[in-house]
Write a protein that holds these residues in place. Structure first.
Motif, PDB file in Angstrom:
ATOM      1  N   ALA A  33       1.088  -1.385  -0.032  1.00  0.00           N
ATOM      2  CA  ALA A  33       0.215   0.072   0.057  1.00  0.00           C
ATOM      3  C   ALA A  33       0.940   1.318   0.077  1.00  0.00           C
ATOM      4  O   ALA A  33       0.616   2.246   0.762  1.00  0.00           O
ATOM      5  CB  ALA A  33      -1.050  -0.184   1.293  1.00  0.00           C
ATOM      6  N   LEU A  34       1.771   1.271  -0.841  1.00  0.00           N
ATOM      7  CA  LEU A  34       2.887   2.280  -1.107  1.00  0.00           C
ATOM      8  C   LEU A  34       2.398   3.256  -2.430  1.00  0.00           C
ATOM      9  O   LEU A  34       2.318   2.684  -3.319  1.00  0.00           O
ATOM     10  CB  LEU A  34       4.346   1.920  -1.290  1.00  0.00           C
ATOM     11  CG  LEU A  34       5.240   2.946  -1.255  1.00  0.00           C
ATOM     12  CD1 LEU A  34       5.425   3.737   0.106  1.00  0.00           C
ATOM     13  CD2 LEU A  34       6.552   2.466  -1.761  1.00  0.00           C
ATOM     14  N   TRP A  35       1.877   4.333  -1.957  1.00  0.00           N
ATOM     15  CA  TRP A  35       1.318   5.211  -2.931  1.00  0.00           C
ATOM     16  C   TRP A  35       2.291   6.143  -3.905  1.00  0.00           C
ATOM     17  O   TRP A  35       1.771   6.271  -5.088  1.00  0.00           O
ATOM     18  CB  TRP A  35      -0.052   6.064  -2.299  1.00  0.00           C
ATOM     19  CG  TRP A  35      -0.965   5.114  -1.721  1.00  0.00           C
ATOM     20  CD1 TRP A  35      -1.367   4.869  -0.256  1.00  0.00           C
ATOM     21  CD2 TRP A  35      -2.058   4.485  -2.526  1.00  0.00           C
ATOM     22  NE1 TRP A  35      -2.358   3.886  -0.157  1.00  0.00           N
ATOM     23  CE2 TRP A  35      -2.796   3.833  -1.428  1.00  0.00           C
ATOM     24  CE3 TRP A  35      -2.573   4.427  -3.942  1.00  0.00           C
ATOM     25  CZ2 TRP A  35      -4.142   3.080  -2.003  1.00  0.00           C
ATOM     26  CZ3 TRP A  35      -3.293   3.772  -4.141  1.00  0.00           C
ATOM     27  CH2 TRP A  35      -4.458   2.793  -3.267  1.00  0.00           C
ATOM     28  N   ASP A  36       3.125   6.267  -3.169  1.00  0.00           N
ATOM     29  CA  ASP A  36       4.204   7.429  -3.709  1.00  0.00           C
ATOM     30  C   ASP A  36       5.566   6.948  -3.809  1.00  0.00           C
ATOM     31  O   ASP A  36       5.845   6.238  -2.903  1.00  0.00           O
ATOM     32  CB  ASP A  36       3.948   8.849  -3.421  1.00  0.00           C
ATOM     33  CG  ASP A  36       2.625   9.396  -3.578  1.00  0.00           C
ATOM     34  OD1 ASP A  36       2.073   9.477  -4.376  1.00  0.00           O
ATOM     35  OD2 ASP A  36       2.128   9.878  -2.317  1.00  0.00           O
ATOM     36  N   ASP A  37       6.405   7.298  -4.667  1.00  0.00           N
ATOM     37  CA  ASP A  37       7.714   6.826  -4.737  1.00  0.00           C
ATOM     38  C   ASP A  37       8.248   7.155  -3.544  1.00  0.00           C
ATOM     39  O   ASP A  37       8.180   8.219  -3.018  1.00  0.00           O
ATOM     40  CB  ASP A  37       8.607   7.565  -5.863  1.00  0.00           C
ATOM     41  CG  ASP A  37       7.957   6.911  -7.246  1.00  0.00           C
ATOM     42  OD1 ASP A  37       7.291   5.911  -7.126  1.00  0.00           O
ATOM     43  OD2 ASP A  37       8.603   7.283  -8.138  1.00  0.00           O
ATOM     44  N   GLU A  38       9.098   6.018  -2.652  1.00  0.00           N
ATOM     45  CA  GLU A  38       9.833   6.921  -1.504  1.00  0.00           C
ATOM     46  C   GLU A  38      11.050   6.102  -1.290  1.00  0.00           C
ATOM     47  O   GLU A  38      11.243   4.900  -1.713  1.00  0.00           O
ATOM     48  CB  GLU A  38       8.690   6.022  -0.518  1.00  0.00           C
ATOM     49  CG  GLU A  38       8.957   6.791   0.975  1.00  0.00           C
ATOM     50  CD  GLU A  38       7.813   6.311   2.040  1.00  0.00           C
ATOM     51  OE1 GLU A  38       8.216   6.023   2.973  1.00  0.00           O
ATOM     52  OE2 GLU A  38       6.637   6.104   1.385  1.00  0.00           O
ATOM     53  N   PHE A  57      -0.034  -2.637   9.185  1.00  0.00           N
ATOM     54  CA  PHE A  57      -1.674  -2.756   9.172  1.00  0.00           C
ATOM     55  C   PHE A  57      -1.688  -1.307   8.548  1.00  0.00           C
ATOM     56  O   PHE A  57      -1.176  -0.117   8.833  1.00  0.00           O
ATOM     57  CB  PHE A  57      -2.099  -2.749  10.374  1.00  0.00           C
ATOM     58  CG  PHE A  57      -3.765  -2.547  10.590  1.00  0.00           C
ATOM     59  CD1 PHE A  57      -4.368  -3.487  10.209  1.00  0.00           C
ATOM     60  CD2 PHE A  57      -4.072  -1.153  10.977  1.00  0.00           C
ATOM     61  CE1 PHE A  57      -5.781  -3.363  10.247  1.00  0.00           C
ATOM     62  CE2 PHE A  57      -5.507  -1.140  10.954  1.00  0.00           C
ATOM     63  CZ  PHE A  57      -6.530  -2.258  10.341  1.00  0.00           C
ATOM     64  N   ALA A  58      -2.661  -1.224   7.518  1.00  0.00           N
ATOM     65  CA  ALA A  58      -3.062   0.103   6.754  1.00  0.00           C
ATOM     66  C   ALA A  58      -4.520   0.065   6.636  1.00  0.00           C
ATOM     67  O   ALA A  58      -5.210  -0.909   6.122  1.00  0.00           O
ATOM     68  CB  ALA A  58      -2.035   0.145   5.450  1.00  0.00           C
ATOM     69  N   VAL A  59      -5.021   1.233   6.488  1.00  0.00           N
ATOM     70  CA  VAL A  59      -6.414   1.518   6.015  1.00  0.00           C
ATOM     71  C   VAL A  59      -6.295   2.466   4.970  1.00  0.00           C
ATOM     72  O   VAL A  59      -5.867   3.688   5.262  1.00  0.00           O
ATOM     73  CB  VAL A  59      -7.139   1.908   7.163  1.00  0.00           C
ATOM     74  CG1 VAL A  59      -8.505   2.336   6.684  1.00  0.00           C
ATOM     75  CG2 VAL A  59      -7.520   1.138   8.253  1.00  0.00           C
ATOM     76  N   GLY A 110      -5.892   7.626  -3.592  1.00  0.00           N
ATOM     77  CA  GLY A 110      -4.357   7.163  -3.500  1.00  0.00           C
ATOM     78  C   GLY A 110      -3.609   7.682  -2.317  1.00  0.00           C
ATOM     79  O   GLY A 110      -2.566   8.242  -2.686  1.00  0.00           O
ATOM     80  N   ARG A 111      -4.403   7.105  -1.147  1.00  0.00           N
ATOM     81  CA  ARG A 111      -3.458   7.407   0.055  1.00  0.00           C
ATOM     82  C   ARG A 111      -3.955   6.657   1.270  1.00  0.00           C
ATOM     83  O   ARG A 111      -4.922   5.899   0.991  1.00  0.00           O
ATOM     84  CB  ARG A 111      -3.422   9.200   0.411  1.00  0.00           C
ATOM     85  CG  ARG A 111      -4.903   9.408   0.593  1.00  0.00           C
ATOM     86  CD  ARG A 111      -5.400  10.885   0.604  1.00  0.00           C
ATOM     87  NE  ARG A 111      -6.667  11.322   0.909  1.00  0.00           N
ATOM     88  CZ  ARG A 111      -7.270  11.402   2.221  1.00  0.00           C
ATOM     89  NH1 ARG A 111      -6.559  11.177   3.406  1.00  0.00           N
ATOM     90  NH2 ARG A 111      -8.685  11.646   2.390  1.00  0.00           N
TER      91      ARG A 111
END
Length: 461
Positions: A257-262, A270-272, A278-279
């Motif tokens: 769930a990585l939305w932008d280059d990092e 854990f992600a919601v 896109g975030r």
């Protein structure tokens, strides 16, 4: 639901069901061969009893795997004719090798093993089960070579007139970097499945205090196999993640769930998320974990979903190139979670039965019995992640899933075949479990003490 949705559900249901049998067949064949090798070297009846006992369970699983696997090839022509037309020239070679070399090897020598107990010398008979076990692994290699080509197509050219992929380098297909790391990962996963199966069956017998010395030994074998294979799964999985990051960055980004280059990206626990915008609303992470996993450095750069989507639109044209983010994200985590739980069960079991001890309560045995399902779930979720994470492509960068379905199949026909296969596979599941339970309850047969064994080493418990 349209034909595409129904066809995808049918292929998913039948493939996941079939893959319950594949890893157990691969791993259990080698475990049975190992037990027979121990009997050949020691001539102790205990090893022979375990060989024949687990050999029967292996044969039941093998037969069911063959039956359910045949359906996979039919589906390519039934529901995915456009896909078959596109990949047929490339897939023909590895699948023909699988059928003519690997399956011929395993089926022929497995037949010799079944009927050769009293007809072949012990050494020659032992060779037959090892040949069958090697054949199952080789079979897996060729099939994975075909699947790896879908993930990372190499060794072909696209014919602009026919619109088909044409094979120009079979060696490139067979030595695809994706396959070279996928194969050991699958094999190690198969041994985890086999180890937990042996442990679970042994625990069931120990719970009923049947053949205690015999199944304490087999339980220890199952736990050792599980732990050693689990280490192999971790190492090969780490390498596979790095190759996937380079070849299919969208899959890795969706898995985290990585939305932008990092840079210095954390591993998400854990992600919601908000897919539309896109975030993430919530994202609990292990700092630097994803960069370390994907690049072997704490400050490595990992591409994000939004940026990859923009780049893919420039490369492939307008469209949504994201997989189902939630499914990809959670299948990746559950795959890891169930695998870790299987390893922990085996590790705890080794501690509980150290020396000649056995757990006094009933709950450790039941945990081991239900633990049989942990690696099967992990393997299945791994394949769901692998295939769903590649969407919207059937062949990455070359053919989309929406363009792969058969144009002549109606919704009614697809629905009927989906319902029919689901009911049939449900019935086969009942038969499989009933047969396995029948022979597990029956237990191992008694074997006569061999004559003139001399100073051969005894079975160690």
């Amino acid at each position: 639901m349209d034909v595409l949705d129904l066809s995808r559900w049918q292929f998913g249901i039948t493939t996941v069901y079939h893959f319950f049998f594949v890893p157990l067949t691969i791993g259990l064949s080698a475990v049975v061969a190992g037990l027979q090798t121990a009997w050949y070297r020691t001539r102790k009846p205990a090893y022979l009893r375990l060989t024949k006992f687990f050999g029967k369970l292996f044969l039941i699983n093998f037969a069911m795997g063959v039956v359910t696997g045949i359906v996979q090839e039919f589906q390519f022509g039934m529901n995915w004719s456009e896909y078959s037309r596109f990949v047929g020239d490339v897939f023909g070679a590895p699948l023909a090798m699988e059928g003519l070399i690997a399956f011929f090897l395993e089926s022929t020598f497995l037949g010799l093993w079944i009927f050769g107990w009293d007809r072949l010398s012990p050494g020659l008979h032992l060779m037959t089960i090892w040949a069958a076990a090697i054949g199952t692994a080789i079979s897996g290699y060729f099939i994975l070579a075909a699947n790896s080509w879908m993930q990372h197509p190499v060794g072909f050219r696209l014919n602009p007139e026919s619109g088909r992929a044409e094979l120009i380098d079979i060696w490139a297909v067979l030595t695809n970097s994706t396959n070279l790391v996928t194969f050991p990962h699958v094999i190690f996963g198969a041994f985890v499945s086999a180890g937990m199966f042996v442990l679970g069956v042994s625990a069931w017998q120990l719970l009923r205090k049947r053949h205690v010395d015999l199944f304490r030994a087999s339980a220890r074998v199952g736990m050792i196999v599980t732990l050693v294979a689990a280490v192999g799964v971790v190492i090969s999985g780490h390498i596979q993640a790095q190759i996937m990051t380079r070849q299919q960055p969208m899959k890795m980004a969706a898995a985290e769930a990585l939305w932008d280059d990092e840079t210095s990206a954390g591993f998400s626990i854990f992600a919601v998320g908000d897919v539309r915008n896109g975030r993430n609303h919530i994202n609990i992470q292990i700092p630097y974990g994803l960069s370390l996993l994907a690049t072997d450095t704490l400050h490595g750069r990992v591409e994000g979903i939004n940026d990859i989507q923009a780049r893919y639109e420039l490369k492939y044209g307008p469209g949504d190139y994201r997989p189902i983010i939630g499914l990809t994200y959670w299948s990746f985590r559950l795959m890891i979670g169930f695998g870790v739980l299987a390893a922990l069960v085996a590790l705890a079991g080794l501690w509980l039965i150290r020396g000649k001890r056995l757990p006094r309560g009933r709950w450790p045995y039941w945990i081991a019995v239900w633990g049989i399902g942990l690696p099967l779930l992990a393997n299945s979720l791994g394949w769901i992640f692998t295939e769903m994470g590649r969407q919207p492509w059937t062949v990455f960068g070359q053919m989309r899933t929406a363009d792969s379905v058969s144009p002549g199949v109606s919704v009614t026909e697809a629905a009927l075949s989906l319902g029919g296969f689901t009911l049939l596979y449900g019935a086969l599941a009942v038969i499989e479990v009933a047969l396995l339970m029948k022979f597990v309850r029956r237990g191992p047969e008694e074997e006569p003490e061999p004559e003139n064994t001399g100073d051969l080493p005894a079975l160690s418990y």
